[in-house]
Design an enzyme around this catalytic site. Structure first.
Site, PDB file in Angstrom:
ATOM      1  N   ASP A   1     -13.394   8.244  -4.420  1.00  0.00           N
ATOM      2  CA  ASP A   1     -13.203   7.159  -5.388  1.00  0.00           C
ATOM      3  C   ASP A   1     -14.555   6.503  -5.701  1.00  0.00           C
ATOM      4  OD1 ASP A   1     -11.785   5.341  -6.951  1.00  0.00           O
ATOM      5  OD2 ASP A   1     -11.385   3.986  -5.264  1.00  0.00           O
TER       6      ASP A   1
ATOM      7  N   HIS B   1     -11.195  -4.934 -10.615  1.00  0.00           N
ATOM      8  CA  HIS B   1     -10.956  -4.666  -9.194  1.00  0.00           C
ATOM      9  C   HIS B   1     -10.684  -5.973  -8.472  1.00  0.00           C
ATOM     10  CE1 HIS B   1     -13.402  -0.796  -9.810  1.00  0.00           C
ATOM     11  NE2 HIS B   1     -12.179  -0.428  -9.511  1.00  0.00           N
TER      12      HIS B   1
ATOM     13  N   GLY C   1      -5.366  -1.601 -10.162  1.00  0.00           N
ATOM     14  CA  GLY C   1      -3.909  -1.730 -10.289  1.00  0.00           C
ATOM     15  C   GLY C   1      -3.326  -2.964  -9.608  1.00  0.00           C
TER      16      GLY C   1
ATOM     17  N   ASN D   1      -5.513  -0.712  -4.446  1.00  0.00           N
ATOM     18  CA  ASN D   1      -6.134  -0.868  -3.130  1.00  0.00           C
ATOM     19  C   ASN D   1      -5.902  -2.270  -2.552  1.00  0.00           C
ATOM     20  OD1 ASN D   1      -7.721  -0.447  -0.850  1.00  0.00           O
ATOM     21  ND2 ASN D   1      -9.625  -0.977  -1.893  1.00  0.00           N
ATOM     22  N   THR D   2      -6.407  -3.289  -3.246  1.00  0.00           N
ATOM     23  CA  THR D   2      -6.367  -4.657  -2.706  1.00  0.00           C
ATOM     24  C   THR D   2      -4.958  -5.099  -2.307  1.00  0.00           C
ATOM     25  OG1 THR D   2      -8.236  -5.142  -4.152  1.00  0.00           O
ATOM     26  CG2 THR D   2      -7.099  -7.030  -3.189  1.00  0.00           C
TER      27      THR D   2
HETATM   28  O1  G3H Z   1     -10.716   2.416  -7.312  1.00  0.00           O
HETATM   29  C1  G3H Z   1      -9.906   1.649  -6.765  1.00  0.00           C
HETATM   30  C2  G3H Z   1      -9.225   0.643  -7.504  1.00  0.00           C
HETATM   31  O2  G3H Z   1      -9.465   0.663  -8.839  1.00  0.00           O
HETATM   32  C3  G3H Z   1      -8.346  -0.337  -6.862  1.00  0.00           C
HETATM   33  O3  G3H Z   1      -8.397  -1.590  -7.487  1.00  0.00           O
HETATM   34  O4  G3H Z   1      -8.238  -3.030  -5.486  1.00  0.00           O
HETATM   35  O5  G3H Z   1      -7.847  -3.931  -7.750  1.00  0.00           O
HETATM   36  O6  G3H Z   1      -6.184  -2.424  -6.730  1.00  0.00           O
HETATM   37  P1  G3H Z   1      -7.614  -2.808  -6.816  1.00  0.00           P
HETATM   38 ZN    ZN Z   2     -11.599   1.539  -9.123  1.00  0.00          ZN
END
Ligand code: G3H
Ligand code: ZN
Length: 283
Positions: free
Chosen positions: A84, A179, A209, A231-232
């Site tokens: 990623d 992000h 997301g 992720n977050t």
């Molecule tokens: O590449 C990872 C993401 O785009 C995750 O973003 O932490 O805002 O969900 P996020």
């Molecule tokens: Zn990202």
């Protein structure tokens, strides 16, 4: 089964859903995600940032760990192991050599010409090993100021230039997502997303997301998004569970018990996302 992202995202594009890309940070996260996705019959992309790879010991450790889990847990769904936001050709090369089945080269901080050059080099290397490649254009922000600045949004002509010249498999155009947690209302440019989809006809990727309302996720999928990175949100759920575990049991010291405190909340959040993205029973 470990594979690249081509088949799984082509199927998502044809059938109108998105495959979840969930970042992993350790063995437990990889295990939880694989278990839930197997149970839901959902394809899955395990995203590994350069920082997370370093934290876990390196690309070889991660690749061997994921392969081991797939075997030991009898995972039969399609799984992609994806670098990623790979920032350099070298990082992508190392991930590919270690056995990653997909990479993202994120050269979006450079000029369009430089982005194309670096991405081309990655594609050339990746193709020899049947590894799929995602690239980014525009700037996926991290603050409110950035999302309101027009400079962050990918331009249609730049998207066309990157895809046609570098021959990538998937494109992550920055269209207003950020992000981490959104500080204001997300301002996603669906119009441009649709134009990019119609013009290029390749699976599109939505980063950031976390915190996007369900309607935005659904509309994005209608406008060509086939992979959504989250992720977050999982970090928040997992951390809340671990905090509770430690608060409820002041005498706990077994690391397995402490870490597993986040398992249920994290797994529930994954099931919710799979249902929202429509990837259940698509494996
Ligand atoms: O590449 C990872 C993401 O785009 C995750 O973003 O932490 O805002 O969900 P996020
Ligand atoms: Zn990202």
């Amino acid at each position: 089964m470990l594979e690249n992202m081509c088949k799984m995202l082509d199927k998502a594009k044809k059938e109108g859903y998105a495959v979840p890309h969930l970042n992993i940070n350790n063995l437990e996260w990889a295990k939880y995600i694989l278990e839930v996705c197997e149970q839901q019959h959902s394809p899955i992309i395990l995203g590994v940032s350069e920082g997370a790879a370093k934290y876990m010991g390196g690309y070889n450790t991660v690749a061997m760990m994921v392969k081991g889990l797939i075997k030991d847990l009898s995972i039969n769904i399609p799984v992609a192991l994806h670098l990623d936001h790979g920032s350099t050709f070298e990082a992508c090369r190392k991930a590919i050599d270690a056995g990653f089945t997909s990479v993202m080269i994120d050269a979006s901080r450079f000029s369009l010409e430089e982005n194309i050059e670096i991405t081309k080099k990655v594609v050339k290397y990746a193709k020899k090993k049947r590894v799929s490649v995602e690239a980014e254009i525009g700037h996926i922000g991290g603050t409110e100021d950035e999302i309101s600045a027009d400079i962050g949004y990918a331009k249609l002509e730049d998207c066309i230039a990157l895809v046609k010249n570098a021959k990538i498999d998937f494109l992550a155009p920055a269209l207003g997502s950020v992000h981490g947690l959104y500080k204001g209302e997300p301002k996603i440019d669906f119009e441009r997303m649709k134009q990019i989809k119609d013009e290029l006809n390749i699976p599109l990727v939505l980063h950031g997301g976390t915190g996007l309302p369900d309607e935005i996720i659904k509309k994005s999928i209608e406008c060509g998004i086939c992979k959504i990175n989250i992720n977050t949100e999982l970090q928040i759920e997992w951390a809340a569970g671990v905090r509770k575990k430690v608060a409820d049991d002041q005498n706990v010291y077994d690391p397995r018990k402490i870490i597993s405190g986040g398992e249920d909340r994290m797994k529930d959040a994954i099931v919710t996302k799979i249902n929202l993205l429509g990837s259940a029973n698509k494996a």
